[in-house]
Design a protein around this motif. Structure first.
Motif, PDB file in Angstrom:
ATOM      1  N   SER A 195       0.622  -1.274  -0.016  1.00  0.00           N
ATOM      2  CA  SER A 195      -0.061  -0.017   0.046  1.00  0.00           C
ATOM      3  C   SER A 195       0.836   1.214   0.088  1.00  0.00           C
ATOM      4  O   SER A 195       0.312   2.347   0.004  1.00  0.00           O
ATOM      5  CB  SER A 195      -1.047  -0.062   1.362  1.00  0.00           C
ATOM      6  N   PHE A 196       2.105   1.033   0.029  1.00  0.00           N
ATOM      7  CA  PHE A 196       3.184   2.146   0.133  1.00  0.00           C
ATOM      8  C   PHE A 196       2.821   3.525  -1.001  1.00  0.00           C
ATOM      9  O   PHE A 196       2.720   4.730  -0.775  1.00  0.00           O
ATOM     10  CB  PHE A 196       4.585   1.932  -0.073  1.00  0.00           C
ATOM     11  N   PHE A 197       2.812   3.008  -2.133  1.00  0.00           N
ATOM     12  CA  PHE A 197       2.492   4.158  -3.069  1.00  0.00           C
ATOM     13  C   PHE A 197       1.056   4.504  -3.282  1.00  0.00           C
ATOM     14  O   PHE A 197       0.745   5.641  -3.885  1.00  0.00           O
ATOM     15  CB  PHE A 197       3.108   3.530  -4.431  1.00  0.00           C
ATOM     16  N   LEU A 198       0.048   3.804  -2.739  1.00  0.00           N
ATOM     17  CA  LEU A 198      -1.175   4.370  -2.624  1.00  0.00           C
ATOM     18  C   LEU A 198      -1.327   5.757  -1.728  1.00  0.00           C
ATOM     19  O   LEU A 198      -1.739   6.738  -2.343  1.00  0.00           O
ATOM     20  CB  LEU A 198      -2.142   3.239  -1.972  1.00  0.00           C
ATOM     21  N   TRP A 209      -2.471   5.003 -19.627  1.00  0.00           N
ATOM     22  CA  TRP A 209      -3.102   4.288 -18.309  1.00  0.00           C
ATOM     23  C   TRP A 209      -2.551   2.901 -18.194  1.00  0.00           C
ATOM     24  O   TRP A 209      -2.098   2.512 -17.030  1.00  0.00           O
ATOM     25  CB  TRP A 209      -4.631   4.375 -18.043  1.00  0.00           C
ATOM     26  N   ALA A 210      -2.326   2.016 -19.273  1.00  0.00           N
ATOM     27  CA  ALA A 210      -1.458   0.762 -19.017  1.00  0.00           C
ATOM     28  C   ALA A 210      -0.112   0.898 -18.586  1.00  0.00           C
ATOM     29  O   ALA A 210       0.439   0.356 -17.715  1.00  0.00           O
ATOM     30  CB  ALA A 210      -1.556  -0.008 -20.184  1.00  0.00           C
ATOM     31  N   SER A 211       0.512   2.122 -18.897  1.00  0.00           N
ATOM     32  CA  SER A 211       1.990   2.277 -18.788  1.00  0.00           C
ATOM     33  C   SER A 211       1.903   2.800 -17.248  1.00  0.00           C
ATOM     34  O   SER A 211       2.767   1.990 -16.348  1.00  0.00           O
ATOM     35  CB  SER A 211       2.677   3.370 -19.354  1.00  0.00           C
ATOM     36  N   PHE A 238       2.990   1.070 -11.661  1.00  0.00           N
ATOM     37  CA  PHE A 238       2.570   1.348 -10.272  1.00  0.00           C
ATOM     38  C   PHE A 238       2.372  -0.119  -9.399  1.00  0.00           C
ATOM     39  O   PHE A 238       2.738  -0.038  -8.364  1.00  0.00           O
ATOM     40  CB  PHE A 238       1.085   1.964 -10.257  1.00  0.00           C
ATOM     41  N   LEU A 239       1.828  -1.083 -10.290  1.00  0.00           N
ATOM     42  CA  LEU A 239       1.842  -2.392  -9.522  1.00  0.00           C
ATOM     43  C   LEU A 239       3.354  -2.934  -9.218  1.00  0.00           C
ATOM     44  O   LEU A 239       3.525  -3.375  -8.289  1.00  0.00           O
ATOM     45  CB  LEU A 239       1.159  -3.198 -10.520  1.00  0.00           C
ATOM     46  N   ILE A 240       4.185  -2.740 -10.022  1.00  0.00           N
ATOM     47  CA  ILE A 240       5.482  -3.175 -10.219  1.00  0.00           C
ATOM     48  C   ILE A 240       6.103  -2.427  -8.936  1.00  0.00           C
ATOM     49  O   ILE A 240       6.818  -3.037  -8.066  1.00  0.00           O
ATOM     50  CB  ILE A 240       6.140  -3.156 -11.178  1.00  0.00           C
TER      51      ILE A 240
END
Length: 545
Positions: free
Chosen positions: A268-271, A309-311, A316-318
């Motif tokens: 959750s860090f980057f959220l 948005w895919a990029s 973001f997930l990685i």
């Protein structure tokens, strides 16, 4: 205030650039900014553009391009904080230009101008403009590469060459993981639009070959410094390959947490990092993402918007799954965030605009109270001038821009960000840097004893390395100090704990003492000027007789 909409956005962008440029004249902050600047300084002093050194030792972490750019700037302007920051500032302008071109190519000029405004006024970019690391370079080179590869679909082959050049530049700043935001958007776009044959076109394979050619200076430098010298001790061991570190350990090793540099990951860090780092646009951005879930909203987006948005999503997930996470990593996909937010803002109807208008007013109030409180609590120089300037800009924004519209939201938020730049660059950061002992000691030594041989005893300070005259030497033991104690030109920078030991062995004359705090890890006791003395460390410059 009635100005043609696009003209208004252009004027606001120019104001942001002018305000951002004041960061060029500030000093450097530890750890990363001062560290990179010190490595580039050593590169120039040794006239060695191949080997990277830190604290008298071979250094293996980041690729070379950040240091090459800073060193080239030193050659032109002299070794200074301004010269270190200038290439990054210019890269930021380049990134804004390519963000504009890319957004305009997919959407329109209005959306492009708004996306540039959003990007250039986001909080973390404001911070990064002063505390210069590598992320502004990466961000600019990645969005430039994406733009040229996008144009390569329809136009001449030179876009493949330009895209590959910028992709290679990004790699030589951070490593091969930067290819993820560059290429994943295209791969998913081709899959969704059923353009499967695109991946087999020779131009994309030529692009990969060109990237490999363009990064060859980095590969050569790593090979010469490390692979040719397996006897060197790096990360506490011999036989370390610079090429292996570049292609695997520095990227996949950090992701899987099995390399020489480790971290602790939090999904959750980057959220929550995005929530503050993308202010004042984060609420709008998260709403834009939530709206993408609805098919009727996705249908309003051009098919090529998938690239954006895919990029952002895959990157973001990685980042989130990685075990090595730092807040400034998220800056890499701020251009994509800005485009998504701008596109959503341009689609907003009057009811939605009214909601965000209220959110913006709350942000104004909270940030004004917060910054005013910090100015008074920290005791910045001329606190009432600081607060007065802040209030003046914010009141001016409300006087000049009225009505519930996108233009008002953009203009007021821009003024809010400009006021934040003024607060940070002109008042808070300069006051904060008074407690960076290495910088203060190095500056004092440069002014008072420019011909001395600066040394550091059983400690480290990248700011001292940068600001002190000449190349700074390091003593990791008292035995090493004993061998050079007769050098009359030597001045030693030493922490208080070691000074207590040093003065029992030698006659140590204190030239100057300096208060110190780890200023990038702020704590309430430090921020409060009444309790600050309780958490300060002390460092000394001493002559040994």
């Amino acid at each position: 205030m009635k100005i043609a909409e696009n003209k208004l956005y252009l004027i606001l962008i120019i104001l942001v650039i002018i305000a951002s440029s004041t960061a060029l004249f500030g000093d450097l902050m530890e750890p990363d900014g001062a560290l990179y600047a010190a490595i580039a300084k050593t590169m120039v002093l040794k006239n060695d553009w191949i080997n990277l050194y830190l604290h008298d030792a071979d250094w293996l972490d980041k690729p070379h391009l950040t240091f090459w750019l800073a060193a080239a700037s030193y050659k032109v302007f002299g070794i200074s904080a301004f010269a270190y920051k200038l290439p990054s500032f210019l890269a930021g302008l380049l990134g804004c230009w390519y963000l504009y071109l890319f957004t305009k190519a997919i959407y329109d000029q209005k959306t492009a101008l708004i996306s540039v405004l959003i990007f250039s006024t986001a909080l973390h970019l404001i911070i990064s403009s002063f505390d210069v690391r590598a992320e502004t370079y990466i961000t600019a080179f990645v969005i430039a590469s994406i733009y040229h590869y996008y144009k390569a679909h329809q136009e001449s082959f030179w876009h493949i060459v330009a895209g590959s050049f910028f992709a290679a530049c990004a790699i030589m700043i951070k490593g091969i993981f930067v290819l993820i935001p560059v290429f994943t958007g295209f791969l998913i776009y081709w899959a969704v639009s059923k353009q499967y044959q695109e991946i087999w076109k020779p131009k994309w394979w030529i692009a990969l070959v060109l990237i490999l050619i363009f990064i060859s200076p980095e590969l050569y430098a790593l090979y010469v410094q490390f692979d040719l010298h397996p006897e060197k001790i790096v990360f506490g061991q011999q036989g370390v390959s610079g090429l292996r570190f570049f292609f695997w350990d520095s990227q996949f090793g950090r992701f899987f947490n099995n390399g020489p540099i480790k971290g602790k990951g939090d999904v959750s860090f980057f959220l929550h990092t995005t929530l503050w780092a993308f202010l004042p646009w984060s609420v709008l951005f998260y709403t834009a993402i939530a709206q993408l879930v609805k098919k009727k909203n996705r249908d309003k987006i051009p098919m090529e918007g998938i690239i954006i948005w895919a990029s952002a999503l895959v990157s973001f997930l990685i980042f989130s799954l990685s075990k090595f996470q730092l807040p400034h990593y998220i800056l890499l996909i701020f251009p994509q965030f800005s485009i998504l937010t701008a596109a959503y803002l341009c689609r907003l109807e009057s009811k939605g605009i009214a909601v965000f208008f209220k959110i913006q007013n709350v942000l104004f109030l909270v940030i004004t109270v917060l910054l005013s409180s910090v100015a008074l609590l920290f005791h910045v120089p001329s606190p009432f001038l600081c607060i007065g300037s802040l209030l003046f800009l914010l009141i001016l924004a409300f006087v000049l821009f009225k009505g519930t519209s996108v233009q008002t939201i953009m203009a007021r938020s821009t003024f809010l960000s400009i006021s934040l730049m003024g607060f940070l660059y002109l008042f808070f950061y300069p006051a904060l840097l008074e407690y960076q002992a290495g910088m203060k000691a190095g500056k004092w030594l440069q002014e008072q004893h420019p011909g001395t041989q600066a040394k550091v005893l059983i400690s480290s300070s990248d700011a001292f390395d940068f600001y002190a005259p000449g190349e700074v030497g390091y003593f990791n033991s008292y035995e090493a100090l004993e061998k050079e104690k007769s050098d009359k030109s030597m001045v030693v920078y030493v922490p208080e704990a070691e000074f207590s030991v040093l003065k029992t062995i030698y006659h140590a004359q204190i030239l100057k003492s300096f208060d110190h705090f780890h200023i990038t890890k702020l704590k309430p006791k430090f921020l409060n000027y009444q309790t600050r003395s309780q958490v300060l460390e002390r460092f000394y410059l001493v002559k040994i007789h």
